[in-house]
Each structure stands twice: as C-alpha cells, then as structure tokens.
Write an enzyme that holds these catalytic residues in place. Structure first.
Site, PDB file in Angstrom:
ATOM      1  N   ASP A 243      -7.795  67.238 -14.780  1.00 21.62           N
ATOM      2  CA  ASP A 243      -7.920  66.398 -13.949  1.00 21.62           C
ATOM      3  C   ASP A 243      -6.619  65.713 -13.651  1.00 21.62           C
ATOM      4  O   ASP A 243      -5.536  66.387 -13.616  1.00 21.62           O
ATOM      5  CB  ASP A 243      -9.043  65.365 -14.687  1.00 21.62           C
ATOM      6  CG  ASP A 243      -9.766  64.760 -13.385  1.00 21.62           C
ATOM      7  OD1 ASP A 243      -9.189  64.031 -12.566  1.00 21.62           O
ATOM      8  OD2 ASP A 243     -10.986  65.348 -13.154  1.00 21.62           O
ATOM      9  N   HIS A 292      -9.085  58.893 -12.015  1.00 20.09           N
ATOM     10  CA  HIS A 292     -10.092  59.960 -12.141  1.00 20.09           C
ATOM     11  C   HIS A 292     -10.238  60.679 -13.444  1.00 20.09           C
ATOM     12  O   HIS A 292     -11.354  60.833 -13.994  1.00 20.09           O
ATOM     13  CB  HIS A 292     -10.131  61.026 -10.991  1.00 20.09           C
ATOM     14  CG  HIS A 292     -11.285  61.655 -10.857  1.00 20.09           C
ATOM     15  ND1 HIS A 292     -11.665  62.943 -10.930  1.00 20.09           N
ATOM     16  CD2 HIS A 292     -12.421  61.418 -10.162  1.00 20.09           C
ATOM     17  CE1 HIS A 292     -12.553  63.417 -10.994  1.00 20.09           C
ATOM     18  NE2 HIS A 292     -13.258  62.646 -10.075  1.00 20.09           N
ATOM     19  N   SER A 463     -18.531  64.577  -9.466  1.00 20.22           N
ATOM     20  CA  SER A 463     -17.426  64.622 -10.641  1.00 20.22           C
ATOM     21  C   SER A 463     -18.284  64.312 -11.996  1.00 20.22           C
ATOM     22  O   SER A 463     -17.917  64.953 -12.948  1.00 20.22           O
ATOM     23  CB  SER A 463     -16.487  63.352 -10.325  1.00 20.22           C
ATOM     24  OG  SER A 463     -15.740  63.795  -9.218  1.00 20.22           O
TER      25      SER A 463
END
Length: 518
Positions: A243, A292, A463
């Site tokens: 990520d 994120h 996600s």
C-alpha cells in the site's frame, strides 16, 4: 497527469480512484524531428485515452498487447519512451504457472533478453544523436522475465511483434486521463480511499470496548470476527500489506505494536516505490505520506491495546508493510515498478503467507501481472480490492489486479438482509467474497488506526473489505498452521454465506470468521 485523490471518507477504487501525486514522471526523450522522418501517423493522447475508455466500457479492461504498433509507439513518444518487454526462451514457452519459478538467470533466458536488446540497438543505433542518447540504455529485471529499453521507431515494434522470444510489450509510463471516465469531467477524482486518515469523533454505537481497553469495530460481530477470537488471534502468521506505507507517528503500528493482549510478534516496513527518472531513481522510503496504508495495516493487525485505539482483525499476527505506491491507484510507471517490486519482495519471503492489496488500476499492467504470478506461484494467498469509486461505480466493474485468477477479489456491502453493495463499491463476476462495511442507516464505516493519535478513524470501500478478509485468512491459518493456501481458501469459501452457490456480483458472499476457524 495524475490526480491526487482526496475525500472525506476512506476506501479504494480503487479505485477509485485517487490523488494527484506531487511527483512528475520522466518526460519524452525523443524529439518530433526524429520520428517524423518515419512518416508514421501518430495517435494523439486524446485519441489513445478515448480508445482506452471505449475498451473499459465494452470489455472491462484494456490490453496494450492487443493494440497496433502505431498506437503503442504514439503512447511511448508521449510518455517516457520506455518499452516494457516480457520475454521467454526461444525453445520453451513460458506459461503463467512458471513465472518466477523459471529462473531469469538460465542461459536460455539470458540469450533471449540479449537477443531482444540487440535487435533494438541494431535498428536504432543509426538514428542516435544528442536528443536520443538514452536509446542504448536497457534494464533487465533480476527476478521477473521482463526487460525495459528506450524505443523510438516503429520498425522495432514490428520486429519485436514477430519474435518468438517476446511474450508481450507495453509502454511503461503512459498515464490515462481518468477525468475522461467521470460523469462530470470538471469534477475532481474522488474516492472513499483517499489520502486523508485523520482521527475522528466516532459515535459510541459504532464500537464496543473489549479487554484490555481496545475499541472493536461495529462490523466485527456481524462478520464473526469477535467470536473467532475465542479460537484464534492470528499468532504466528505473517501478513504483507502492499500500500502507501506506515505512518511513523502511529504508535500502534510502531513501538506499541506489542501491547495489551498482543505480544510476541513483529512489524517490519519496506519501501519499493521510487521517484525520479527511469534510469536514475531513488527509493522514497517506507513512511506513509498518504494515510491509506496506515489504515489498511491497522485493519489487519493493530494490537488489542489498552488505550482505546481500534483493534485489528488478526491482532496477534506479524505485519510487513511495503510502500509500493504513492497513492491508491498505481497508474504511473514508478508506481507500477514499486508494486511489482513489493510483490517480488514478499514472494521471496518464506514467512509471508498472505498478501493484502487494497490498491489497483482501471486496466491491466503485464509487468504487475507477472509479479502477481511470481508471488502466487510461491504459495502466497493474495487478496485484492474489487474497486471503490464515486463517479465510476455505475459502469466500472472489478479492477486490476483483482481481475486476475491468481488473486482473491473482495468487495464491500451494507449491513442488513440481502446483498447491497456499499455506495462506492464495485462488484462483478470476479468477486470471491464480501465484507459488511457500511451501516444501512448512517453509512458509517469500520474503525481503524489513524495516521497518529489513539483516537481511531474510519475507512470504507472495498479497501477495508480486502484488509478485513486478509485478517480473517490470518485467523484461519493460525488455527490450522499446517494447511496450504488452497485449504485455507476453501475453508473460507465453504463457510461463506452463499456457499455452495456463487452470486454473479458478490461471489460466495459474506465471510464468517467464526465458522471458518471451527
């Protein structure tokens, strides 16, 4: 041009999509005068983007290898001029099942790479001048069967097309203008998985306090996670998260990773994302500059802490964070490189069982696909987000790499009877599992760790569904440590809500962690 995706909530495309990265990719190195002599009718970037958009709407993907040599040359000359070439030995076709298992160092493979580079140099050498001095530069990947070289002539592409040693070729750095895919072309690309992950004021109805003082997200009971903790906490299993990295300011994923009821485990961080020009790049470090990656790592493995922060699904698992991309959509050449390198890094590690990828792109990258197969062929269980977006949800289906058979595609649904995808989640035939991640009445999302502070944040879209599924897989594998990847996956399927039926949009439906660890 790349768009930084920023939004109030958090989740993926992914893809939806994402954030305008501040970095700049390498500019074209070949002048107009050089290629005009070939009398090639170049395709404009607008025309290329329209063809990509048409293909996405009609087939759900866009494959560079299926395009004309003229279009690929045009894309090369309007980006960094670097061609990625997948190769194989002349006497043996390289199947997907052998990617990464067949050494690129074998003499036959080395000969194939040398033959391709020699062809490019032989054709382009007479045209070299000060403006094309990099034409002889080439890079052969050490682990994956592809090489990269500057290409500026149509003849090179035509001869490569006929070469048995060539599996595919595609432009490395061309970036699709995602604004063309939006209902409102003047709106910014927005996503539930943007790059903001600030602490939030969360209603007490959206969590429960569990010993020794952690906050357990509202959806954990509905997914059987709370009940599964009676039998498994993920101990002994290592999950790799590819990520945007880990924040150094979130204690739960740093010095307090072993705290409360979490102990005897490790957290490691790496950075495979690089910035700079194709032939002269530098690694940009493992730290999350987006938010994120920290959120996804928290969902998977945040400790069962004492300070009121969010607890992860597999709170006793080991964690490896790899910063492979600057934001949620890996659409630049450097980001595709970073994601591919991350997959190789985790694929090589015998301790890694599970790879979680809450990132993606609207269409395929052969380079990244090779890297996915590299990790898969080494026994890794790879979960990938089906996609999260706002403007694209009406017509975009499952995104890459969740479209690949080597990955397990996951999407998010709302709580309640029946199946209704979350407001921004993608669905489609490739989806394997769903995770409840949106409240029906308030649209509240699950809890996770923020970039900093012991006050949690929330995260939405496919996600968080993907990270949750990865955590559940860690619970199952910890309960049955001698199982293979296929055994773990089959147990998750057999205990999912819709099994043995498979829905055309939601696969086997909601996972049931409690049943899966029994």
């Amino acid at each position: 041009m790349k768009y930084l995706i920023r939004n109030q909530i958090f989740g993926l495309i992914v893809l939806a999509l994402i954030v305008v990265s501040c970095q700049t990719e390498e500019q074209p190195q070949v002048s107009q005068s050089e290629y005009s002599q070939e009398e090639v009718q170049l395709v404009s970037s607008h025309e290329i983007d329209q063809l990509i958009l048409k293909s996405l709407k009609e087939s759900g993907d866009f494959i560079w290898a299926d395009q004309s040599d003229e279009l690929i040359l045009s894309a090369l000359l309007q980006s960094d001029s670097v061609l990625t070439i997948g190769y194989q030995s002349a006497d043996k076709e390289l199947t997907n099942a052998r990617i990464g298992l067949e050494s690129v160092g074998q003499p036959q493979m080395q000969q194939a790479a040398s033959k391709i580079i020699g062809l490019v140099r032989r054709i382009q050498k007479p045209q070299q001048n000060a403006n094309s001095r990099m034409v002889d530069e080439s890079l052969v990947h050490a682990d994956l069967p592809f090489l990269e070289v500057k290409v500026s002539t149509l003849e090179v592409l035509q001869q490569l097309r006929a070469l048995g040693e060539v599996r595919y070729f595609e432009p490395r750095g061309y970036e699709f203008d995602y604004s063309l895919a939006m209902d409102n072309p003047y709106a910014r690309i927005t996503s539930d998985s943007g790059c903001e992950n600030e602490p939030q004021s969360i209603p007490s109805s959206d969590y429960s306090i569990i010993a020794p003082g952690a906050k357990s997200s509202w959806n954990y009971d509905q997914m059987g996670i709370s009940q599964a903790w009676n039998q498994s906490s993920g101990a002994g299993i290592t999950v790799g998260v590819i990520d945007t990295g880990l924040s150094p300011d979130q204690a739960m994923l740093n010095g307090s990773f072993n705290s409360g009821a979490s102990s005897g485990r490790s957290v490691q961080r790496f950075g495979t994302y690089q910035t700079g020009l194709w032939w002269w790049k530098k690694y940009d470090g493992p730290h999350d500059q987006c938010g994120h990656g920290t959120a996804m790592a928290g969902v998977v493995a945040a400790p069962r802490n004492t300070v009121g922060n969010a607890v992860g699904v597999a709170y006793n698992s080991n964690l490896i964070s790899v910063r492979g991309t600057s934001d949620v959509i890996f659409n630049s050449g450097n980001e595709k490189d970073g994601v591919a390198e991350a997959l190789v890094l985790l694929g090589k590690r015998s301790d890694v069982k599970i790879i979680s990828m809450s990132i993606g792109d609207l269409f395929s990258s052969a380079k990244v696909a090779d890297a996915v197969r590299y990790a898969h062929n080494r026994g890794k269980l790879i979960f990938a987000a089906a996609g999260t977006s706002t403007s694209f949800t009406n017509w975009v289906g499952v995104i890459f790499p969740a479209t690949m058979p080597e990955t397990v595609a996951v999407t998010g649904v709302k709580e309640g009877n029946g199946y209704q995808r979350c407001d921004t989640c993608h669905s489609g035939a490739q989806v394997e599992f769903t995770v409840i991640m949106e409240r029906a009445s308030t649209n509240s999302k699950p809890l996770t760790t923020a970039l900093y502070s012991n006050t949690p944040s929330t995260v939405g879209g496919s996600s968080v569904a993907t990270a949750t599924a990865s955590g559940i897989a860690a619970l199952v594998w910890a309960k049955y440590p001698n199982w293979t990847r296929d055994q773990v996956l089959n147990k998750m399927r057999n205990t999912a809500d819709l099994y043995p039926s498979k829905n055309a949009q939601y696969g086997y439906g909601n996972l049931n962690a409690a049943a899966a660890v029994n």
